[in-house]
Design a protein around this motif. Structure first.
Motif, PDB file in Angstrom:
ATOM      1  N   VAL A  70       0.859  -1.181   0.000  1.00  0.00           N
ATOM      2  CA  VAL A  70       0.000   0.000   0.000  1.00  0.00           C
ATOM      3  C   VAL A  70       0.893   1.228   0.000  1.00  0.00           C
ATOM      4  O   VAL A  70       2.046   1.180   0.437  1.00  0.00           O
ATOM      5  CB  VAL A  70      -0.957   0.036   1.210  1.00  0.00           C
ATOM      6  CG1 VAL A  70      -1.925  -1.135   1.174  1.00  0.00           C
ATOM      7  CG2 VAL A  70      -0.177   0.041   2.520  1.00  0.00           C
ATOM      8  N   ALA A  71       0.356   2.347  -0.491  1.00  0.00           N
ATOM      9  CA  ALA A  71       1.141   3.582  -0.566  1.00  0.00           C
ATOM     10  C   ALA A  71       0.225   4.780  -0.441  1.00  0.00           C
ATOM     11  O   ALA A  71      -0.986   4.683  -0.659  1.00  0.00           O
ATOM     12  CB  ALA A  71       1.929   3.633  -1.870  1.00  0.00           C
ATOM     13  N   TRP A  72       0.817   5.921  -0.085  1.00  0.00           N
ATOM     14  CA  TRP A  72       0.041   7.144   0.065  1.00  0.00           C
ATOM     15  C   TRP A  72       0.959   8.351  -0.039  1.00  0.00           C
ATOM     16  O   TRP A  72       2.170   8.230   0.019  1.00  0.00           O
ATOM     17  CB  TRP A  72      -0.713   7.146   1.387  1.00  0.00           C
ATOM     18  CG  TRP A  72       0.146   7.065   2.620  1.00  0.00           C
ATOM     19  CD1 TRP A  72       0.601   8.099   3.391  1.00  0.00           C
ATOM     20  CD2 TRP A  72       0.657   5.863   3.243  1.00  0.00           C
ATOM     21  NE1 TRP A  72       1.352   7.625   4.441  1.00  0.00           N
ATOM     22  CE2 TRP A  72       1.394   6.270   4.382  1.00  0.00           C
ATOM     23  CE3 TRP A  72       0.553   4.495   2.954  1.00  0.00           C
ATOM     24  CZ2 TRP A  72       2.030   5.341   5.214  1.00  0.00           C
ATOM     25  CZ3 TRP A  72       1.193   3.585   3.800  1.00  0.00           C
ATOM     26  CH2 TRP A  72       1.918   4.006   4.906  1.00  0.00           C
ATOM     27  N   GLY A  78       2.718   9.221 -10.402  1.00  0.00           N
ATOM     28  CA  GLY A  78       2.336   7.828 -10.219  1.00  0.00           C
ATOM     29  C   GLY A  78       3.115   7.086  -9.164  1.00  0.00           C
ATOM     30  O   GLY A  78       3.070   5.854  -9.121  1.00  0.00           O
ATOM     31  N   GLN A  79       3.795   7.791  -8.259  1.00  0.00           N
ATOM     32  CA  GLN A  79       4.655   7.119  -7.290  1.00  0.00           C
ATOM     33  C   GLN A  79       3.894   6.277  -6.273  1.00  0.00           C
ATOM     34  O   GLN A  79       4.475   5.419  -5.618  1.00  0.00           O
ATOM     35  CB  GLN A  79       5.575   8.116  -6.592  1.00  0.00           C
ATOM     36  CG  GLN A  79       4.880   9.255  -5.852  1.00  0.00           C
ATOM     37  CD  GLN A  79       4.795  10.519  -6.673  1.00  0.00           C
ATOM     38  OE1 GLN A  79       4.401  10.481  -7.834  1.00  0.00           O
ATOM     39  NE2 GLN A  79       5.146  11.640  -6.075  1.00  0.00           N
ATOM     40  N   VAL A  80       2.587   6.503  -6.122  1.00  0.00           N
ATOM     41  CA  VAL A  80       1.774   5.663  -5.233  1.00  0.00           C
ATOM     42  C   VAL A  80       1.460   4.325  -5.897  1.00  0.00           C
ATOM     43  O   VAL A  80       1.229   3.321  -5.219  1.00  0.00           O
ATOM     44  CB  VAL A  80       0.488   6.409  -4.815  1.00  0.00           C
ATOM     45  CG1 VAL A  80      -0.507   5.487  -4.126  1.00  0.00           C
ATOM     46  CG2 VAL A  80       0.844   7.575  -3.886  1.00  0.00           C
ATOM     47  N   GLY A  81       1.434   4.301  -7.225  1.00  0.00           N
ATOM     48  CA  GLY A  81       1.278   3.041  -7.946  1.00  0.00           C
ATOM     49  C   GLY A  81      -0.133   2.528  -8.082  1.00  0.00           C
ATOM     50  O   GLY A  81      -0.344   1.357  -8.427  1.00  0.00           O
ATOM     51  N   ASP A  82      -1.134   3.378  -7.855  1.00  0.00           N
ATOM     52  CA  ASP A  82      -2.530   2.932  -7.933  1.00  0.00           C
ATOM     53  C   ASP A  82      -3.159   3.197  -9.287  1.00  0.00           C
ATOM     54  O   ASP A  82      -4.374   3.108  -9.452  1.00  0.00           O
ATOM     55  CB  ASP A  82      -3.359   3.584  -6.829  1.00  0.00           C
ATOM     56  CG  ASP A  82      -3.502   5.092  -7.011  1.00  0.00           C
ATOM     57  OD1 ASP A  82      -2.752   5.683  -7.820  1.00  0.00           O
ATOM     58  OD2 ASP A  82      -4.368   5.690  -6.340  1.00  0.00           O
ATOM     59  N   GLY A  83      -2.327   3.547 -10.268  1.00  0.00           N
ATOM     60  CA  GLY A  83      -2.825   3.775 -11.613  1.00  0.00           C
ATOM     61  C   GLY A  83      -3.328   5.172 -11.877  1.00  0.00           C
ATOM     62  O   GLY A  83      -3.874   5.457 -12.945  1.00  0.00           O
ATOM     63  N   SER A  84      -3.122   6.067 -10.914  1.00  0.00           N
ATOM     64  CA  SER A  84      -3.591   7.443 -11.057  1.00  0.00           C
ATOM     65  C   SER A  84      -2.468   8.408 -10.728  1.00  0.00           C
ATOM     66  O   SER A  84      -1.356   8.014 -10.362  1.00  0.00           O
ATOM     67  CB  SER A  84      -4.778   7.700 -10.117  1.00  0.00           C
ATOM     68  OG  SER A  84      -4.321   7.927  -8.783  1.00  0.00           O
ATOM     69  N   THR A  85      -2.774   9.700 -10.855  1.00  0.00           N
ATOM     70  CA  THR A  85      -1.870  10.751 -10.385  1.00  0.00           C
ATOM     71  C   THR A  85      -2.601  11.619  -9.360  1.00  0.00           C
ATOM     72  O   THR A  85      -2.322  12.799  -9.213  1.00  0.00           O
ATOM     73  CB  THR A  85      -1.375  11.611 -11.552  1.00  0.00           C
ATOM     74  OG1 THR A  85      -2.501  12.142 -12.263  1.00  0.00           O
ATOM     75  CG2 THR A  85      -0.496  10.809 -12.492  1.00  0.00           C
ATOM     76  N   SER A  90      -4.612   8.765   2.297  1.00  0.00           N
ATOM     77  CA  SER A  90      -4.790   7.503   3.006  1.00  0.00           C
ATOM     78  C   SER A  90      -4.166   6.389   2.181  1.00  0.00           C
ATOM     79  O   SER A  90      -4.048   6.497   0.955  1.00  0.00           O
ATOM     80  CB  SER A  90      -6.282   7.206   3.218  1.00  0.00           C
ATOM     81  OG  SER A  90      -6.902   8.224   3.978  1.00  0.00           O
ATOM     82  N   PRO A  91      -3.768   5.294   2.828  1.00  0.00           N
ATOM     83  CA  PRO A  91      -3.128   4.201   2.089  1.00  0.00           C
ATOM     84  C   PRO A  91      -4.021   3.638   0.993  1.00  0.00           C
ATOM     85  O   PRO A  91      -5.212   3.405   1.190  1.00  0.00           O
ATOM     86  CB  PRO A  91      -2.869   3.149   3.174  1.00  0.00           C
ATOM     87  CG  PRO A  91      -2.771   3.936   4.439  1.00  0.00           C
ATOM     88  CD  PRO A  91      -3.754   5.051   4.290  1.00  0.00           C
ATOM     89  N   MET A  92      -3.408   3.427  -0.162  1.00  0.00           N
ATOM     90  CA  MET A  92      -4.086   2.829  -1.304  1.00  0.00           C
ATOM     91  C   MET A  92      -3.322   1.564  -1.702  1.00  0.00           C
ATOM     92  O   MET A  92      -2.094   1.572  -1.779  1.00  0.00           O
ATOM     93  CB  MET A  92      -4.100   3.794  -2.493  1.00  0.00           C
ATOM     94  CG  MET A  92      -4.805   5.110  -2.223  1.00  0.00           C
ATOM     95  SD  MET A  92      -6.579   4.922  -2.022  1.00  0.00           S
ATOM     96  CE  MET A  92      -7.036   4.350  -3.662  1.00  0.00           C
ATOM     97  N   ALA A  93      -4.051   0.472  -1.940  1.00  0.00           N
ATOM     98  CA  ALA A  93      -3.404  -0.750  -2.401  1.00  0.00           C
ATOM     99  C   ALA A  93      -2.828  -0.547  -3.792  1.00  0.00           C
ATOM    100  O   ALA A  93      -3.425   0.133  -4.632  1.00  0.00           O
ATOM    101  CB  ALA A  93      -4.396  -1.892  -2.404  1.00  0.00           C
ATOM    102  N   VAL A  94      -1.651  -1.131  -4.032  1.00  0.00           N
ATOM    103  CA  VAL A  94      -1.086  -1.144  -5.377  1.00  0.00           C
ATOM    104  C   VAL A  94      -1.727  -2.328  -6.088  1.00  0.00           C
ATOM    105  O   VAL A  94      -1.413  -3.488  -5.788  1.00  0.00           O
ATOM    106  CB  VAL A  94       0.445  -1.284  -5.340  1.00  0.00           C
ATOM    107  CG1 VAL A  94       1.013  -1.320  -6.754  1.00  0.00           C
ATOM    108  CG2 VAL A  94       1.066  -0.131  -4.555  1.00  0.00           C
TER     109      VAL A  94
END
Length: 352
Positions: A70-72, A78-85, A90-94
């Protein structure tokens, strides 16, 4: 994090390092001894996933015990890796990422090591630091093609380094000062081998230099040497690895901006390079071109460095569970209740 796969009964380094080097640190059951035991044991069960966190310039990544990530935080490239910018508070699953055993973050990108020895990365890719053969930013994880057998990864600035199970090292990304160690200053968007370098058991990436710990307890380094961060007694940049003279008995290394810190088997710490805020811990602000001992510091189990350009500090975890820190303290990062820079280690109260 040092891990290795089951079934590899021929490690690229000598288990005698454990017997020879830990001494009193091993008897105190320090974290270093436990890490080295895991690294040097010839046969282990399946990869163990130890939860961990990594921090980039404006984002944070966490590895969960089930091997997901997970990243936030900042997500402009795109450094969080959830397919968005989209900025994430809050934490988002990759999505789709499983089987991860280690994560590192640097600047505006993230790198993950998987249990099968492959590597994926996402985020900023302006220097090819994602290793996918392009300089295209990635909002979701992309594999580093044809890279296998990896047991550890490191990243800082705009370059990434990987240690392979055979004790060799590959690197990719920015190479302005030779930080990839391939004898050139050519930027690489795909992994290149560091020629002639074998027997490596750990790697660390500074802002624009790289450090490798060898199985015999010696250290080599390459890249920018502006403030003596390579420890070879000069300020000459090196495009290929050079040995840090006279340094032996090392069990762990950490690299920052133009400086390097090493933990020895007897629980002491040495450091070299930039020392503007006392980040070397030797009681001065004198830049050091060769390793100097951090006076009075013993029983250390692990070291970490934090910095942004000249604003640098160092922390050390001791075998008794206490923490000390030194260097820049403008935001209270030393944890001693002040914002006073410290040229020598000070205890972080209340931590044990």
């Amino acid at each position: 994090m040092f891990e290795r796969k089951a079934g590899n009964t021929t490690p690229p380094f000598s288990p005698s390092l454990l017997k020879r080097g830990l001494g009193g640190v091993r008897r105190r059951t320090s974290y270093v001894s436990l890490i080295l035991f895991a690294l040097l044991t010839a046969a282990l069960p399946a990869w163990a996933v130890t939860p961990m966190v990594a921090a980039g310039d404006d984002h944070t990544v966490a590895l969960k015990s089930d091997g997901t990530v997970v990243a936030w935080g900042g997500n402009s490239v795109g450094q969080v890796g959830d397919g968005s910018t989209i900025y994430r508070s809050s934490p988002m699953a990759v999505p789709g990422l499983t089987g991860v055993v280690a994560v590192v973050a640097s600047g505006y990108y993230t790198v993950a090591l998987k249990s099968d020895g492959t590597v994926v990365a996402w985020g900023l890719n302006n220097y090819g630091q994602l290793g996918d053969g392009t300089t295209t930013n990635r909002w979701s994880p992309v594999a580093v093609p044809e890279l296998t057998g990896v047991v550890a990864v490191a990243a800082r600035g705009y370059h990434t380094v990987a240690l392979k199970s055979d004790g060799t090292v590959v690197a990719w990304g920015a190479n302005n000062y030779g930080e990839l160690g391939d004898g050139t200053t050519t930027q690489r968007s795909s992994p290149v081998t560091v020629p002639g370098l074998t027997g490596v058991v750990a790697v660390a990436a500074g802002w624009d230099h790289t450090v490798a710990l060898k199985s015999d307890g010696t250290v080599v380094a390459w890249g920018s040497n502006f403030d003596g961060g390579l420890g070879d007694g000069t300020t000459t940049d090196r495009l290929s690895p050079v040995t840090v003279p006279g340094l032996t008995g090392v069990v762990a290394v950490a690299a920052g901006s133009h400086r390097t810190t090493a933990l020895k088997a007897d629980g002491t710490v040495v450091a070299w390079g930039r020392n503007v805020q006392g980040q070397l811990g030797d009681g001065t602000t004198t830049t050091r071109l060769s390793p100097v001992v951090v006076p009075g510091l013993t029983g250390v189990a692990a070291v970490a460095v934090g910095d942004y350009l000249n604003l640098s500090h160092t922390s050390a975890l001791k075998a008794d569970g206490t923490v000390v820190a030194w260097g820049y303290n403008g935001q209270g990062q030393l944890g001693d209740g002040t914002t006073i820079n410290r040229l020598s280690p000070v205890a972080v109260p209340g931590l044990i």
